[in-house]
Design an enzyme around this catalytic site. Structure first.
Site, PDB file in Angstrom:
ATOM      1  N   ASP A   1      27.286 -35.752  32.313  1.00 39.00           N
ATOM      2  CA  ASP A   1      26.172 -36.533  31.742  1.00 39.00           C
ATOM      3  C   ASP A   1      25.080 -35.594  31.231  1.00 39.00           C
ATOM      4  O   ASP A   1      24.452 -35.851  30.196  1.00 39.00           O
ATOM      5  CB  ASP A   1      25.595 -37.470  32.818  1.00 39.00           C
ATOM      6  CG  ASP A   1      24.958 -38.724  32.239  1.00 39.00           C
ATOM      7  OD1 ASP A   1      24.820 -38.802  31.014  1.00 39.00           O
ATOM      8  OD2 ASP A   1      24.586 -39.619  33.009  1.00 39.00           O
TER       9      ASP A   1
ATOM     10  N   HIS B   1      22.614 -44.622  39.807  1.00 41.45           N
ATOM     11  CA  HIS B   1      22.653 -43.571  38.781  1.00 41.45           C
ATOM     12  C   HIS B   1      21.415 -43.767  37.895  1.00 41.45           C
ATOM     13  O   HIS B   1      21.431 -44.575  36.975  1.00 41.45           O
ATOM     14  CB  HIS B   1      23.959 -43.763  38.004  1.00 41.45           C
ATOM     15  CG  HIS B   1      24.183 -42.857  36.840  1.00 41.45           C
ATOM     16  ND1 HIS B   1      25.111 -41.834  36.847  1.00 41.45           N
ATOM     17  CD2 HIS B   1      23.628 -42.817  35.615  1.00 41.45           C
ATOM     18  CE1 HIS B   1      25.125 -41.234  35.678  1.00 41.45           C
ATOM     19  NE2 HIS B   1      24.223 -41.808  34.897  1.00 41.45           N
TER      20      HIS B   1
ATOM     21  N   CYS C   1      22.799 -40.524  27.265  1.00 40.78           N
ATOM     22  CA  CYS C   1      23.983 -41.044  26.580  1.00 40.78           C
ATOM     23  C   CYS C   1      23.693 -41.115  25.084  1.00 40.78           C
ATOM     24  O   CYS C   1      22.765 -41.804  24.663  1.00 40.78           O
ATOM     25  CB  CYS C   1      24.321 -42.433  27.127  1.00 40.78           C
ATOM     26  SG  CYS C   1      25.638 -43.253  26.210  1.00 40.78           S
TER      27      CYS C   1
ATOM     28  N   ASN D   1      18.727 -37.364  33.163  1.00 38.22           N
ATOM     29  CA  ASN D   1      19.031 -38.006  34.451  1.00 38.22           C
ATOM     30  C   ASN D   1      17.973 -37.615  35.483  1.00 38.22           C
ATOM     31  O   ASN D   1      17.246 -36.641  35.306  1.00 38.22           O
ATOM     32  CB  ASN D   1      20.384 -37.503  34.991  1.00 38.22           C
ATOM     33  CG  ASN D   1      21.563 -38.030  34.222  1.00 38.22           C
ATOM     34  OD1 ASN D   1      21.751 -37.702  33.069  1.00 38.22           O
ATOM     35  ND2 ASN D   1      22.367 -38.852  34.863  1.00 38.22           N
TER      36      ASN D   1
END
Ligand code: HMG
Ligand code: MG
Length: 296
Positions: free
Chosen positions: A12, A203, A236, A245
């Site tokens: 990610d 997440h 993303c 993140n």
């Protein structure tokens, strides 16, 4: 209380980086991460290289890392072709993914939600036959860049289907970082009526700086598995507004300060963060790295 930190930085974290990070560097970074006390690393994704060019070297990376005992190495897979790659590279676990939002699902994997289930069923069945565990991500649980608010019924329905298909663990994605602690608790209240806390991970993306507050809210609800990305890398490409993140170093700092065990050591983690920061060529965003740099 013990928390499991699942490092998703190599997947990610890197997938949104425009400059290609050399395969050797990805491997070296994952090898460093393996020596920090982390017990889970998502190393890459076997998706279409046109969709995610940064991870076009998935097989090379996944097959050449040095495995450390006690660490689970996982890869994201969208379909059977992706699974074949992950199995060839002998990943311990695969992660399937879909969205609670119809529009984001289409933009991200080119299918409607209904069309996605049979594809994932095939992947999960075959992964199980190969004795692999399977993780299932649901994206846009707390909000979608295209559709806005997503109803709890939709989140429950997608999560239920994924468990019925055989996933071992569900990871609830705040893809664009819009969740707040009250919303997290209300969502979890509903989901915990149906699924056990041990099978659920959170997440969080940190777009608005709320990820740690959301972790705290989740901890209070009994959640003990969190995904994060070292230095706060991430996002993303098919979800506009998705920024980094939750940073693993910030998470580990908070847990350690709170006396919650997670087994990850901040010092080697910091070294690994500074190492990849140099390869990426710009300062990473975590609070911890800012302190280490002496900016605070
Ligand atoms: P598609 O174009 O619909 O695929 O893409 P298709 O099945 O129609 O096949 C078209 C061509 O792609 C065929 O090749 C296939 O072989 C090939 P051709 O016959 O034309 O030469 N193909 C593949 N090649 C390599 N690897 C594969 C693969 N599959 C088919 N696995 C597809 C559908 C799912 C492949 C595409 O949409 C895709 O790769 N999407 C990935 C998007 C992505 O990676 N997004 C980011 C990850 S999700 C995320 O970040 C959220 C998360 O972090 C949680 C959160 O934050 O919420 C997990
Ligand atoms: Mg994500």
């Amino acid at each position: 209380m013990r928390v499991t930190v699942k490092e998703v930085g190599p997947r990610d974290g890197l997938q949104n980086e425009p400059t290609f990070i050399q395969t050797e560097d990805k491997i070296a970074w994952i090898n460093q991460l393996s020596k920090t006390g982390l017990t889970y690393i998502e190393v890459t994704s076997f998706v279409h290289p046109k969709w995610i060019p940064q991870l076009a070297d998935a097989y090379e990376v996944a097959s050449r890392i040095e495995r450390v005992e006690g660490v689970t190495y996982a890869a994201l897979v969208p379909n059977k072709k992706g699974l074949e790659g992950a199995l060839a590279a002998n990943m311990d676990e695969v992660a399937v993914f879909m969205s609670a939002s119809e529009t984001h699902n289409r933009k991200n994997i080119n299918k409607s939600i209904e069309e996605t289930y049979p594809v994932l069923k095939e992947v999960i069945d075959e992964a199980k036959r190969a004795n692999k565990t399977v993780r299932g991500y649901v994206s846009t649980v707390f909000g979608c860049p295209y559709e806005g608010k997503i109803s709890i019924e939709r989140v429950i329905s997608v999560s239920e289907r994924l468990f019925e298909l055989g996933i071992d663990e569900l990871s609830l994605g705040d893809t664009i970082g819009v969740a707040n602690p009250v919303q997290v608790q209300q969502t979890l209240e509903q989901l915990l009526k149906r699924f056990s806390a041990e099978k659920m991970a959170l997440h969080f993306h940190n777009t608005r700086g709320m990820a740690l507050a959301n972790v705290f809210a989740s901890l209070q609800m009994g959640i003990t598995i969190f995904d994060s990305s070292l230095g706060g890398l991430g996002g993303c490409p098919y979800a506009p507004g998705a920024s980094g993140n939750l940073a693993t170093d910030d998470l580990v700092y908070m847990l350690t300060q709170m006396g919650i065990e997670c087994g990850v050591q901040l010092e080697p983690l910091t070294e690994a963060a500074r190492w990849i920061e140099e390869k990426i060529g710009r300062p990473l965003m975590s609070h911890h790295l800012n302190v280490v740099r002496g900016n605070r």
